[in-house]
Write a protein that holds these residues in place. Sequence first.
Motif, PDB file in Angstrom:
ATOM      1  N   VAL A  17      -3.381   2.605  -2.148  1.00  0.00           N
ATOM      2  CA  VAL A  17      -3.026   3.655  -1.199  1.00  0.00           C
ATOM      3  C   VAL A  17      -4.201   4.603  -1.026  1.00  0.00           C
ATOM      4  O   VAL A  17      -4.540   5.000   0.080  1.00  0.00           O
ATOM      5  CB  VAL A  17      -1.756   4.409  -1.668  1.00  0.00           C
ATOM      6  CG1 VAL A  17      -1.419   5.546  -0.730  1.00  0.00           C
ATOM      7  CG2 VAL A  17      -0.583   3.442  -1.785  1.00  0.00           C
TER       8      VAL A  17
ATOM      9  N   VAL B   9      -1.709   3.418  -6.210  1.00  0.00           N
ATOM     10  CA  VAL B   9      -1.316   2.080  -5.749  1.00  0.00           C
ATOM     11  C   VAL B   9       0.188   2.081  -5.513  1.00  0.00           C
ATOM     12  O   VAL B   9       0.907   2.913  -6.046  1.00  0.00           O
ATOM     13  CB  VAL B   9      -1.719   0.975  -6.766  1.00  0.00           C
ATOM     14  CG1 VAL B   9      -3.223   0.882  -6.899  1.00  0.00           C
ATOM     15  CG2 VAL B   9      -1.072   1.188  -8.116  1.00  0.00           C
ATOM     16  N   ARG B  10       0.638   1.119  -4.713  1.00  0.00           N
ATOM     17  CA  ARG B  10       2.066   0.998  -4.405  1.00  0.00           C
ATOM     18  C   ARG B  10       2.557  -0.337  -4.959  1.00  0.00           C
ATOM     19  O   ARG B  10       1.922  -1.369  -4.759  1.00  0.00           O
ATOM     20  CB  ARG B  10       2.289   1.050  -2.899  1.00  0.00           C
ATOM     21  CG  ARG B  10       3.741   1.082  -2.481  1.00  0.00           C
ATOM     22  CD  ARG B  10       3.938   1.093  -0.963  1.00  0.00           C
ATOM     23  NE  ARG B  10       2.959   1.834  -0.217  1.00  0.00           N
ATOM     24  CZ  ARG B  10       3.019   3.158   0.045  1.00  0.00           C
ATOM     25  NH1 ARG B  10       4.033   3.872  -0.397  1.00  0.00           N
ATOM     26  NH2 ARG B  10       2.079   3.742   0.751  1.00  0.00           N
ATOM     27  N   ASP B  11       3.717  -0.296  -5.637  1.00  0.00           N
ATOM     28  CA  ASP B  11       4.279  -1.540  -6.161  1.00  0.00           C
ATOM     29  C   ASP B  11       5.108  -2.232  -5.070  1.00  0.00           C
ATOM     30  O   ASP B  11       5.313  -1.663  -3.987  1.00  0.00           O
ATOM     31  CB  ASP B  11       5.044  -1.307  -7.470  1.00  0.00           C
ATOM     32  CG  ASP B  11       6.388  -0.620  -7.327  1.00  0.00           C
ATOM     33  OD1 ASP B  11       6.955  -0.553  -6.205  1.00  0.00           O
ATOM     34  OD2 ASP B  11       6.907  -0.144  -8.347  1.00  0.00           O
TER      35      ASP B  11
ATOM     36  N   GLY C 260      -2.975  -8.754  -4.364  1.00  0.00           N
ATOM     37  CA  GLY C 260      -1.597  -8.408  -4.060  1.00  0.00           C
ATOM     38  C   GLY C 260      -1.247  -6.966  -4.387  1.00  0.00           C
ATOM     39  O   GLY C 260      -0.159  -6.509  -4.085  1.00  0.00           O
ATOM     40  N   THR C 261      -2.170  -6.238  -5.027  1.00  0.00           N
ATOM     41  CA  THR C 261      -1.935  -4.829  -5.337  1.00  0.00           C
ATOM     42  C   THR C 261      -2.337  -4.002  -4.127  1.00  0.00           C
ATOM     43  O   THR C 261      -3.466  -4.116  -3.647  1.00  0.00           O
ATOM     44  CB  THR C 261      -2.764  -4.383  -6.564  1.00  0.00           C
ATOM     45  OG1 THR C 261      -2.410  -5.203  -7.669  1.00  0.00           O
ATOM     46  CG2 THR C 261      -2.505  -2.932  -6.903  1.00  0.00           C
ATOM     47  N   GLU C 262      -1.416  -3.202  -3.627  1.00  0.00           N
ATOM     48  CA  GLU C 262      -1.699  -2.385  -2.451  1.00  0.00           C
ATOM     49  C   GLU C 262      -2.304  -1.050  -2.871  1.00  0.00           C
ATOM     50  O   GLU C 262      -1.641  -0.215  -3.484  1.00  0.00           O
ATOM     51  CB  GLU C 262      -0.421  -2.124  -1.648  1.00  0.00           C
ATOM     52  CG  GLU C 262      -0.670  -1.265  -0.421  1.00  0.00           C
ATOM     53  CD  GLU C 262       0.602  -0.847   0.288  1.00  0.00           C
ATOM     54  OE1 GLU C 262       0.502   0.015   1.176  1.00  0.00           O
ATOM     55  OE2 GLU C 262       1.688  -1.349  -0.053  1.00  0.00           O
TER      56      GLU C 262
END
Length: 114
Positions: A83, A98-100, A79-81
């Motif tokens: 970048v 990473v993006r939250d 679930g962690t995107e």
Amino acid sequence: MTTEGIEAVFLETHNWGKAAKFFQGLGYELEFSTDHNSGQLRNGDGPYVFIAEVPRDKEPEMRLVLKVPDADAFSPAAGTEGVTPFEDTHYGTREMTVRDPDGRLWSLQAPARQ
């Protein structure tokens, strides 16, 4: 493997000199400065503050940098995107972005490969 807390605060500013003096007034000591209007300050054993001057037409940003002990052993949770993947930096570390869930970007910083 997980992160180990906050490594640093990365700040952009329109005036490196004024920003550095502001933090020095709060008890931070200048660890080093560069020849391109940036530098690192620290107060005790806590996270360091790295400040970089940006052009007036760019909105200054702030980003928290989370510490990762080993980039090669790090695997973001489901679930962690991601970048950007871990990449070597010109200042001797490896960084990933990473993006939250709310769209904020977070930097993950690990030591350079030995």
